[in-house]
Design a protein around this motif. Structure first.
Motif, PDB file in Angstrom:
ATOM      1  N   PRO A   8       0.824  -1.216   0.000  1.00 55.19           N
ATOM      2  CA  PRO A   8       0.000   0.000   0.000  1.00 55.19           C
ATOM      3  C   PRO A   8       0.853   1.259   0.000  1.00 55.19           C
ATOM      4  N   LEU A   9       0.404   2.263  -0.754  1.00 57.06           N
ATOM      5  CA  LEU A   9       1.158   3.506  -0.862  1.00 57.06           C
ATOM      6  C   LEU A   9       0.936   4.424   0.335  1.00 57.06           C
ATOM      7  N   VAL A  10      -0.120   4.173   1.086  1.00 52.42           N
ATOM      8  CA  VAL A  10      -0.499   5.079   2.172  1.00 52.42           C
ATOM      9  C   VAL A  10      -0.624   4.298   3.475  1.00 52.42           C
ATOM     10  N   LYS A  11      -0.140   4.886   4.539  1.00 50.85           N
ATOM     11  CA  LYS A  11      -0.332   4.306   5.865  1.00 50.85           C
ATOM     12  C   LYS A  11      -1.765   4.572   6.284  1.00 50.85           C
ATOM     13  N   ARG A  12      -2.502   3.509   6.537  1.00 51.95           N
ATOM     14  CA  ARG A  12      -3.926   3.648   6.789  1.00 51.95           C
ATOM     15  C   ARG A  12      -4.219   3.802   8.280  1.00 51.95           C
ATOM     16  N   MET A  13      -5.324   4.437   8.552  1.00 47.13           N
ATOM     17  CA  MET A  13      -5.826   4.554   9.911  1.00 47.13           C
ATOM     18  C   MET A  13      -6.028   3.151  10.469  1.00 47.13           C
ATOM     19  N   PRO A  14      -5.576   2.868  11.685  1.00 44.69           N
ATOM     20  CA  PRO A  14      -5.736   1.518  12.245  1.00 44.69           C
ATOM     21  C   PRO A  14      -7.189   1.054  12.190  1.00 44.69           C
ATOM     22  N   LYS A  15      -7.379  -0.194  11.792  1.00 44.79           N
ATOM     23  CA  LYS A  15      -8.731  -0.692  11.558  1.00 44.79           C
ATOM     24  C   LYS A  15      -9.601  -0.622  12.804  1.00 44.79           C
ATOM     25  N   HIS A  16      -9.054  -0.994  13.976  1.00 45.21           N
ATOM     26  CA  HIS A  16      -9.865  -1.012  15.183  1.00 45.21           C
ATOM     27  C   HIS A  16     -10.271   0.397  15.601  1.00 45.21           C
ATOM     28  N   VAL A  17      -9.385   1.371  15.374  1.00 46.58           N
ATOM     29  CA  VAL A  17      -9.716   2.768  15.678  1.00 46.58           C
ATOM     30  C   VAL A  17     -10.802   3.253  14.721  1.00 46.58           C
ATOM     31  N   TYR A  18     -10.634   2.904  13.466  1.00 46.83           N
ATOM     32  CA  TYR A  18     -11.604   3.286  12.432  1.00 46.83           C
ATOM     33  C   TYR A  18     -12.987   2.725  12.740  1.00 46.83           C
ATOM     34  N   GLU A  19     -13.061   1.435  13.026  1.00 43.66           N
ATOM     35  CA  GLU A  19     -14.356   0.796  13.244  1.00 43.66           C
ATOM     36  C   GLU A  19     -15.054   1.332  14.487  1.00 43.66           C
ATOM     37  N   GLU A  20     -14.290   1.599  15.531  1.00 47.64           N
ATOM     38  CA  GLU A  20     -14.875   2.128  16.764  1.00 47.64           C
ATOM     39  C   GLU A  20     -15.446   3.530  16.541  1.00 47.64           C
ATOM     40  N   GLU A  21     -14.676   4.388  15.863  1.00 49.52           N
ATOM     41  CA  GLU A  21     -15.138   5.754  15.623  1.00 49.52           C
ATOM     42  C   GLU A  21     -16.268   5.778  14.597  1.00 49.52           C
ATOM     43  N   LEU A  22     -16.205   4.904  13.602  1.00 50.66           N
ATOM     44  CA  LEU A  22     -17.273   4.838  12.610  1.00 50.66           C
ATOM     45  C   LEU A  22     -18.604   4.488  13.272  1.00 50.66           C
ATOM     46  N   GLU A  23     -18.582   3.539  14.163  1.00 54.55           N
ATOM     47  CA  GLU A  23     -19.812   3.159  14.857  1.00 54.55           C
ATOM     48  C   GLU A  23     -20.361   4.327  15.681  1.00 54.55           C
ATOM     49  N   ARG A  24     -19.475   5.039  16.372  1.00 56.94           N
ATOM     50  CA  ARG A  24     -19.918   6.186  17.162  1.00 56.94           C
ATOM     51  C   ARG A  24     -20.568   7.251  16.281  1.00 56.94           C
ATOM     52  N   LEU A  25     -19.946   7.520  15.143  1.00 59.74           N
ATOM     53  CA  LEU A  25     -20.473   8.541  14.238  1.00 59.74           C
ATOM     54  C   LEU A  25     -21.775   8.097  13.575  1.00 59.74           C
ATOM     55  N   GLN A  26     -21.872   6.819  13.253  1.00 60.92           N
ATOM     56  CA  GLN A  26     -23.095   6.328  12.618  1.00 60.92           C
ATOM     57  C   GLN A  26     -24.290   6.401  13.566  1.00 60.92           C
ATOM     58  N   VAL A  27     -24.055   6.232  14.856  1.00 63.18           N
ATOM     59  CA  VAL A  27     -25.122   6.416  15.837  1.00 63.18           C
ATOM     60  C   VAL A  27     -25.616   7.857  15.793  1.00 63.18           C
ATOM     61  N   GLN A  28     -24.681   8.802  15.676  1.00 66.95           N
ATOM     62  CA  GLN A  28     -25.057  10.212  15.592  1.00 66.95           C
ATOM     63  C   GLN A  28     -25.793  10.523  14.286  1.00 66.95           C
ATOM     64  N   LEU A  29     -25.395   9.860  13.202  1.00 65.01           N
ATOM     65  CA  LEU A  29     -26.093  10.054  11.931  1.00 65.01           C
ATOM     66  C   LEU A  29     -27.567   9.663  12.043  1.00 65.01           C
ATOM     67  N   VAL A  30     -27.851   8.573  12.735  1.00 65.21           N
ATOM     68  CA  VAL A  30     -29.233   8.140  12.929  1.00 65.21           C
ATOM     69  C   VAL A  30     -30.009   9.193  13.712  1.00 65.21           C
ATOM     70  N   SER A  31     -29.366   9.744  14.743  1.00 64.98           N
ATOM     71  CA  SER A  31     -30.006  10.801  15.528  1.00 64.98           C
ATOM     72  C   SER A  31     -30.229  12.048  14.675  1.00 64.98           C
ATOM     73  N   MET A  32     -29.247  12.387  13.869  1.00 63.85           N
ATOM     74  CA  MET A  32     -29.367  13.543  12.982  1.00 63.85           C
ATOM     75  C   MET A  32     -30.519  13.354  12.007  1.00 63.85           C
ATOM     76  N   GLN A  33     -30.628  12.154  11.429  1.00 62.70           N
ATOM     77  CA  GLN A  33     -31.722  11.916  10.488  1.00 62.70           C
ATOM     78  C   GLN A  33     -33.075  12.037  11.171  1.00 62.70           C
TER      79      GLN A  33
END
Length: 274
Positions: A8-33
Motif C-alpha cells: 500500500p502507498l499510504v499508511k492507513r488509519m488503524p482498523k480497530h480505531v476506524y471501526e470504533e469511531e465509525l460506529e460512534r459517528l453512525q449512531v449520531q447520523l441516525v439521531s441527525m436523520q
C-alpha cells in the motif's frame, strides 16, 4: 479472487480505531436523520472528486443505518436525448429532497465543470453558462431553506492508479472501471485545471467547497461523517419508546405441511462449517 500484491502507498488509519469511531459517528447520523424527519429539514450533500477518490465508499457508510425512506442516493446516468434538450439543471431539480429528506449526490450538476469540460461533452458556451449560473442556482436552494453541503475528494495520482489496478482485478468492482475513468489518467492535469476553475467560480459563501484528503479511505470516511454532522444544526433525538407486548399463548392454529411450500435450497448447509 485476485488482489493487487503491491505494498500500500499510504499508511492507513488503524482498523480497530476506524471501526470504533465509525460506529460512534453512525449512531449520531441516525439521531441527525431523526431530527431531519421531525423538523422537515431538507439536506443535499454533493460528493465530487476524481475517479476512484472514495466517494462511493463514504456514501455507503453514511447511509448504512439510515432509514431508506428518508435518505436517498442519487447517481444519475448519462443524460438521454430528451434530457440533453432540457435546461441543464432540470434533471437534477426533480431529485432534490422534500421535507424530512436527505439526498446524497454521487456526482451532481458539477459533471459539467469536470468530465464534460475535459472530455468535450459540452460546448465552451455551455460550460461558461454553467459556471455563471451555478452560484445563483445554489443560492436559490439555500435561500429556500435547503442545507447544501459540497465535498471534493482529493486523491493523489499514485493512489488513483493503484485503485484502478485493484478494480481491474476484482470481479465485484470491475464495473466501477470505465473507459472514461481510464482516460482520466492521461488527462490528470486537464482535470486539475478544470477543478481549479470550478472552485474559483463556485466556492461561494452560501455553498462553499470542503476538501477531503482521501488517499486513506478510512480516514476520509471518518472525516466526512464527522464534518457532515457539524453542518446540520440538529438536536440529538431519543428514539420513541416502544413496548414489546408479551407473546400470547398459542391457539388452535395448525401450520400447513412444509411440503406445500417451495423452499430455497440450503446451499449454506452444503458448504459446512469452515
Amino acid at each position: 479472487m485476485s488482489h493487487s500484491k503491491h505494498k500500500p502507498l499510504v499508511k492507513r488509519m488503524p482498523k480497530h480505531v476506524y471501526e470504533e469511531e465509525l460506529e460512534r459517528l453512525q449512531v449520531q447520523l441516525v439521531s441527525m436523520q431523526q431530527w431531519v424527519i421531525e423538523t422537515g429539514a431538507r439536506v443535499v450533500v454533493i460528493f465530487e472528486g476524481r475517479d476512484a477518490a472514495g466517494k462511493g465508499g463514504a456514501i455507503k457508510r453514511i447511509v448504512q443505518y439510515l432509514n431508506p425512506r428518508a435518505a436517498r442516493v442519487v447517481a444519475l446516468p448519462t443524460p438521454n436525448d430528451r434530457e440533453k434538450g432540457q435546461w441543464y439543471f432540470q434533471r437534477y431539480i426533480e431529485h432534490l429532497p422534500t421535507a424530512g429528506e436527505i439526498v446524497l449526490m454521487d456526482r451532481s450538476w458539477y459533471n459539467r465543470a469536470g468530465v464534460e469540460r475535459v472530455m468535450d461533452y459540452c460546448t465552451p458556451e455551455q460550460y461558461r453558462r454553467f459556471l455563471h449560473q451555478v452560484p445563483t442556482f445554489e443560492r436559490m436552494l439555500v435561500e429556500d431553506g435547503i442545507i447544501l453541503i459540497k465535498y471534493w475528494y482529493s486523491v493523489s495520482d499514485e493512489v488513483q492508479e493503484e485503485r484502478f489496478h485493484s478494480r481491474l482485478n476484482d470481479p465485484m468492482r470491475r464495473w466501477k472501471l470505465s473507459e472514461t475513468d481510464v482516460v482520466s489518467i492521461t488527462k490528470w492535469e486537464d482535470y486539475s485545471r478544470a477543478k481549479d476553475a470550478m472552485f474559483e467560480a463556485t466556492d461561494h459563501a452560501d455553498a462553499p467547497w470542503y476538501t477531503i484528503e482521501s488517499d486513506d479511505k478510512r480516514a476520509s470516511r471518518i472525516n466526512t461523517i464527522n464534518h457532515l454532522l457539524t453542518q446540520v444544526p440538529y438536536q440529538p433525538r431519543e428514539p420513541e419508546k416502544v413496548t414489546i407486548p408479551p407473546r400470547p399463548a398459542a391457539d388452535d392454529y395448525d401450520r400447513p405441511p412444509r411440503e406445500k411450500f417451495r423452499y430455497v435450497p440450503d446451499h449454506a448447509a452444503e458448504l459446512g462449517h469452515r
